[in-house]
Motif scaffolding. Structure first.
Motif, mmCIF file in Angstrom:
data_model
loop_
_atom_site.group_PDB
_atom_site.id
_atom_site.type_symbol
_atom_site.label_atom_id
_atom_site.label_comp_id
_atom_site.label_asym_id
_atom_site.label_seq_id
_atom_site.Cartn_x
_atom_site.Cartn_y
_atom_site.Cartn_z
ATOM 1 N N GLU A 1 4.835 1.902 7.043
ATOM 2 C CA GLU A 1 5.694 3.073 6.850
ATOM 3 C C GLU A 1 6.613 2.891 5.640
ATOM 4 O OE1 GLU A 1 8.348 5.089 10.064
ATOM 5 O OE2 GLU A 1 7.133 3.501 10.972
ATOM 6 N N PHE A 2 7.219 1.688 5.609
ATOM 7 C CA PHE A 2 8.206 1.406 4.571
ATOM 8 C C PHE A 2 7.573 1.342 3.186
ATOM 9 C CE2 PHE A 2 10.970 -1.365 2.048
ATOM 10 C CZ PHE A 2 12.182 -0.714 2.215
ATOM 11 N N ARG A 3 6.431 0.671 3.098
ATOM 12 C CA ARG A 3 5.776 0.498 1.787
ATOM 13 C C ARG A 3 5.247 1.814 1.229
ATOM 14 N NH1 ARG A 3 8.201 -3.732 0.501
ATOM 15 N NH2 ARG A 3 8.161 -5.269 2.147
ATOM 16 N N LYS A 4 5.047 2.809 2.105
ATOM 17 C CA LYS A 4 4.638 4.125 1.613
ATOM 18 C C LYS A 4 5.782 4.791 0.886
ATOM 19 C CE LYS A 4 1.064 5.563 4.766
ATOM 20 N NZ LYS A 4 1.009 5.998 6.158
ATOM 21 N N LYS A 5 7.000 4.442 1.295
ATOM 22 C CA LYS A 5 8.190 5.097 0.775
ATOM 23 C C LYS A 5 8.815 4.373 -0.405
ATOM 24 C CE LYS A 5 10.493 7.757 4.329
ATOM 25 N NZ LYS A 5 11.216 8.811 3.793
ATOM 26 N N LEU B 1 16.705 -1.882 8.347
ATOM 27 C CA LEU B 1 15.569 -2.268 7.497
ATOM 28 C C LEU B 1 14.569 -3.133 8.259
ATOM 29 C CD1 LEU B 1 16.354 -3.393 3.847
ATOM 30 C CD2 LEU B 1 14.850 -1.596 4.661
ATOM 31 N N LYS B 2 15.089 -4.004 9.113
ATOM 32 C CA LYS B 2 14.209 -4.925 9.839
ATOM 33 C C LYS B 2 13.369 -4.189 10.880
ATOM 34 C CE LYS B 2 16.933 -8.993 8.918
ATOM 35 N NZ LYS B 2 18.001 -9.897 9.339
ATOM 36 N N ASP B 3 13.797 -2.992 11.267
ATOM 37 C CA ASP B 3 13.039 -2.221 12.249
ATOM 38 C C ASP B 3 11.968 -1.340 11.624
ATOM 39 O OD1 ASP B 3 14.523 -3.322 14.240
ATOM 40 O OD2 ASP B 3 15.999 -1.709 14.294
ATOM 41 N N TRP B 4 12.021 -1.211 10.310
ATOM 42 C CA TRP B 4 11.013 -0.393 9.634
ATOM 43 C C TRP B 4 9.658 -1.066 9.714
ATOM 44 C CZ3 TRP B 4 10.691 4.286 7.080
ATOM 45 C CH2 TRP B 4 11.901 4.998 6.953
ATOM 46 N N LYS B 5 8.628 -0.297 10.058
ATOM 47 C CA LYS B 5 7.266 -0.826 10.065
ATOM 48 C C LYS B 5 6.816 -1.033 8.622
ATOM 49 C CE LYS B 5 5.567 -0.811 14.393
ATOM 50 N NZ LYS B 5 6.744 -0.352 15.079
ATOM 51 N N GLU B 6 6.150 -2.145 8.391
ATOM 52 C CA GLU B 6 5.711 -2.480 7.023
ATOM 53 C C GLU B 6 4.968 -1.313 6.352
ATOM 54 O OE1 GLU B 6 6.359 -5.288 5.415
ATOM 55 O OE2 GLU B 6 4.859 -5.399 3.815
ATOM 56 N N VAL C 1 1.878 4.267 -10.316
ATOM 57 C CA VAL C 1 0.618 4.926 -10.000
ATOM 58 C C VAL C 1 0.601 5.449 -8.562
ATOM 59 C CG1 VAL C 1 -0.605 2.850 -9.230
ATOM 60 C CG2 VAL C 1 -1.871 4.730 -10.284
ATOM 61 N N LYS C 2 1.439 4.856 -7.708
ATOM 62 C CA LYS C 2 1.515 5.308 -6.336
ATOM 63 C C LYS C 2 2.701 6.268 -6.220
ATOM 64 C CE LYS C 2 0.150 2.780 -2.272
ATOM 65 N NZ LYS C 2 -0.173 1.422 -1.874
ATOM 66 N N ASP C 3 2.524 7.338 -5.463
ATOM 67 C CA ASP C 3 3.633 8.284 -5.322
ATOM 68 C C ASP C 3 4.552 7.848 -4.207
ATOM 69 O OD1 ASP C 3 2.875 10.166 -7.315
ATOM 70 O OD2 ASP C 3 1.192 10.705 -5.997
ATOM 71 N N SER C 4 5.581 7.104 -4.553
ATOM 72 C CA SER C 4 6.538 6.735 -3.511
ATOM 73 C C SER C 4 7.830 7.477 -3.762
ATOM 74 C CB SER C 4 6.780 5.237 -3.521
ATOM 75 O OG SER C 4 7.439 4.889 -4.712
ATOM 76 N N GLU C 5 8.587 7.629 -2.696
ATOM 77 C CA GLU C 5 9.817 8.412 -2.782
ATOM 78 C C GLU C 5 10.930 7.633 -3.480
ATOM 79 O OE1 GLU C 5 10.770 9.829 1.104
ATOM 80 O OE2 GLU C 5 12.710 10.573 0.447
ATOM 81 N N ILE D 1 1.078 -2.634 -1.125
ATOM 82 C CA ILE D 1 -0.217 -2.996 -0.548
ATOM 83 C C ILE D 1 0.029 -3.704 0.778
ATOM 84 C CG2 ILE D 1 -2.304 -4.364 -0.872
ATOM 85 C CD1 ILE D 1 -1.598 -3.990 -3.976
ATOM 86 N N VAL D 2 -0.469 -3.117 1.842
ATOM 87 C CA VAL D 2 -0.242 -3.687 3.167
ATOM 88 C C VAL D 2 -1.570 -4.170 3.724
ATOM 89 C CG1 VAL D 2 0.621 -3.249 5.489
ATOM 90 C CG2 VAL D 2 1.669 -2.115 3.539
ATOM 91 N N GLU D 3 -1.656 -5.476 3.972
ATOM 92 C CA GLU D 3 -2.891 -6.034 4.522
ATOM 93 C C GLU D 3 -2.719 -6.166 6.033
ATOM 94 O OE1 GLU D 3 -2.888 -9.416 2.033
ATOM 95 O OE2 GLU D 3 -3.805 -8.356 0.367
ATOM 96 N N ASP D 4 -3.044 -5.085 6.731
ATOM 97 C CA ASP D 4 -2.734 -5.063 8.167
ATOM 98 C C ASP D 4 -3.944 -5.290 9.062
ATOM 99 O OD1 ASP D 4 -3.794 -2.737 7.339
ATOM 100 O OD2 ASP D 4 -2.344 -1.412 8.297
ATOM 101 N N THR D 5 -5.132 -5.409 8.481
ATOM 102 C CA THR D 5 -6.285 -5.714 9.327
ATOM 103 C C THR D 5 -6.875 -7.054 8.901
ATOM 104 O OG1 THR D 5 -7.864 -4.687 7.832
ATOM 105 C CG2 THR D 5 -6.880 -3.266 9.503
ATOM 106 N N PHE D 6 -7.755 -7.592 9.750
ATOM 107 C CA PHE D 6 -8.311 -8.908 9.485
ATOM 108 C C PHE D 6 -9.097 -8.928 8.170
ATOM 109 C CE2 PHE D 6 -11.655 -12.148 10.008
ATOM 110 C CZ PHE D 6 -10.844 -13.257 10.129
ATOM 111 N N THR D 7 -9.939 -7.909 7.966
ATOM 112 C CA THR D 7 -10.750 -7.883 6.738
ATOM 113 C C THR D 7 -9.864 -7.780 5.502
ATOM 114 O OG1 THR D 7 -11.158 -5.610 7.416
ATOM 115 C CG2 THR D 7 -13.055 -7.079 7.357
ATOM 116 N N LYS D 8 -8.818 -6.962 5.599
ATOM 117 C CA LYS D 8 -7.909 -6.826 4.464
ATOM 118 C C LYS D 8 -7.220 -8.148 4.168
ATOM 119 C CE LYS D 8 -6.875 -1.918 4.901
ATOM 120 N NZ LYS D 8 -5.846 -0.940 5.278
#
Ligand SMILES: Nc1ncnc2c1ncn2[C@@H]1O[C@H](COP(=O)(O)OP(=O)(O)OP(=O)(O)O)[C@@H](O)[C@H]1O
Ligand SMILES: [Mg+2]
Lengths: 233, 265
Positions: free
Chosen positions: A77-81, A70-75, A156-160, B183-190
């Motif tokens: 990428e993970f939040r999309k899922k 879990l700690k290796d998952w990119k934020e 509202v978001k389509d996550s898996e 919601i991912v705030e990954d840039t400076f503006t975000k």
């Protein structure tokens, strides 16, 4: 494939309040699944879901999601899922009204304004919030309405994967039936749901698998009704 | 930030009156020295005290990071300020002198020490106890100047101490909520947008809380002008002796160092 594996997983809040100790467990399956966590208040259901949602990371041991730490998952990428419904709606909602709040979830999505609006309206209808509530702020809604709004803001978001912390608390029986249908439809649409609940009938009716959370452990439940009898739920 | 943590240590058990008064004394004494050495002694002692007070390090990590940046700013502001002493480094009009370097180390350390001192008190003493002690100290003043609002000050201090951590908690939840909703705030503006977007919900929740609190206080018949009673018995114990010793050592450090300067002359 939506599988969480816990390896020697222990968690204590600030290293003081022990919640889980040395847990080894696999949750989930290769197919869409509805998994329930039941257990007494303070047993750690919220904590467990927060860990699974990558919102709490100061645990010891390992948690794998889809065979990757879990700690290796990119934020991103993970939040999309994986999305999570927090236990109290007032902690999840913050925009000036319900519609704006649901739209907030889609803030950085690549959609036109019309598309976003359409999605938001559809999901608000899906959870059964009448149109005249859409322009109200969350703190002017009833407890049940606020929970529906919070659910809409997640759906509202389509996550898996959906992690829902007590979606059944404080809602009327009609909404509960509606929620049952929503759960089943989401599963049919290929989503996996992990949720916590104190509503034993709902859990029994909707879940493919049930886990007991108690005394620092998470165990598969053979018999939900027996658990109720013993007063675990 | 300035949170109280639950633990059973001498610092927690010690009498709140003792802790508040000693903190106050030490706070003043810190301004009586300009020696980096004394500040280092303070710092080392504080760290030891925090360790003895069972500090939940994970919980104070964020706070420590914030302090680090503030200290860095303090350091840099003082670094180029002084004109006295040997010049160590110069670039056009910007120069660092020996005294400037010494002073900036001193000021940074004193800043850290002040924060540590206050955190030590608030980390080991319940807000209500701090407020009650301060209230008692102010009581004679309140009698002398009834219109100056000293009576309300106690409850105001209590509320401020009580709400600071809640406010911080609220911010943490807002961030958590955004992440939970993907919601991912990954840039400076975000990121900037995200911070600006948090202001309104924070204000709303603060007002909502104030409203609820006002109702709750009213329901319990609260009157700031009535004599407050406390269910806690404050007795002198071994814990107080230990705590007093710690603080006295530090105050002595200042005094001794002062004496040495006098002898120098
Ligand atoms: N922020 C926190 N700081 C310290 N301890 C906490 C915190 N949150 C929860 N706990 C503790 O961790 C334990 C598990 O809490 P958790 O919220 O996970 O329980 P739960 O099963 O979700 O309960 P409920 O059914 O009431 O929602 C409890 O003993 C609780 O006191
Ligand atoms: Mg919970």
């Amino acid at each position: 494939m939506v599988i969480y594996s816990f390896k020697n997983f222990s968690y204590a809040y600030y290293g003081v309040t022990k919640v889980f100790e040395n847990l080894n467990l696999r949750i989930g399956s290769n197919n869409p699944q509805i998994v329930a966590f039941v257990g007494p208040s303070g047993s750690g259901k919220t904590t467990l879901l927060s860990v699974m949602a990558k919102l709490v990371e100061d645990y010891s041991g390992e948690v794998l999601f889809e065979e990757k730490n879990l700690k290796d998952w990119k934020e991103l990428e993970f939040r999309k899922k994986v999305l999570m419904l927090l236990q109290s709606p007032e902690k999840q909602l913050f925009e000036e009204n319900i519609l704006a709040d649901v739209l907030y979830t889609l803030k950085y999505d690549n959609l036109t304004v019309e598309e976003k609006m359409l999605k938001a309206q559809r999901v608000l209808e899906l959870v059964g919030l009448p149109k005249d509530r859409w322009d109200k702020p969350y703190y002017r809604l009833s407890g049940g309405e606020a929970r529906k709004a919070a659910l809409a803001a997640v759906l509202v978001k389509d996550s898996e994967v959906l992690l829902l912390d007590e979606p059944t608390s404080g809602i009327d029986s009609e909404t509960r039936q509606e929620l049952y249908r929503i759960f089943k439809n989401l599963k049919r649409a290929g989503k996996s749901i992990f949720f916590s609940s104190h509503d034993v009938y709902f859990v029994k009716a909707v879940s493919d698998e049930v886990f007991f959370v108690d005394n620092g452990l998470v165990k598969p439940a053979e018999n939900v009704e027996k658990a109720r009898y013993w007063g675990v739920v | 930030m300035f949170n109280y943590w639950e633990a059973d240590t001498v610092f927690h058990r010690a009498n709140p009156i003792v802790k508040v008064l000693l903190t106050f004394l030490l706070l003043i004494s810190m301004f009586f020295t300009k020696k980096v050495e004394v500040m280092v002694v303070f710092f080392a002692t504080f760290i030891m005290m925090f360790w003895l007070a069972d500090t939940p390090w994970a919980k104070v990590k964020g706070f420590a990071r914030m302090i680090f940046w503030l200290v860095l700013i303090t350091f840099l502001l003082n670094l180029f300020y002084s004109e006295e002493g040997k010049i160590l480094w110069q670039f056009w009009k910007l120069k660092i002198t020996e005294k400037g370097l010494y002073d900036s180390i001193y000021f940074s350390l004193r800043f850290v020490n002040l924060i540590l001192l206050v955190q030590l008190l608030l980390g080991t003493t319940q807000p209500i106890d701090v407020a009650t002690v301060v209230g008692r100290v102010f009581k004679p003043l309140a009698r002398l100047f009834p219109s100056a609002g000293f009576a309300e000050m106690e409850i105001m201090l209590l509320l401020a101490l009580r709400f600071l951590p809640i406010f911080q908690n609220e911010i943490e939840w807002l961030i958590k909520s955004k992440r939970a909703r993907g919601i991912v705030e990954d840039t400076f503006t975000k990121k900037v947008d995200g911070i600006v977007g948090m202001v309104v919900p924070l204000l709303i929740s603060a007002f909502k809380r104030a409203e609820e609190l006002a109702v709750a206080l009213e329901l319990r018949g609260f009157d700031p002008f009535k004599e407050r009673t406390s269910y806690v018995k404050w007795e002198f114990s071994m814990a107080d002796v230990v705590v007093i010793l710690f603080y006295l050592i530090l105050i002595f450090a200042v005094i001794i160092q002062k004496k040495m300067i006098v002898w120098d002359i």
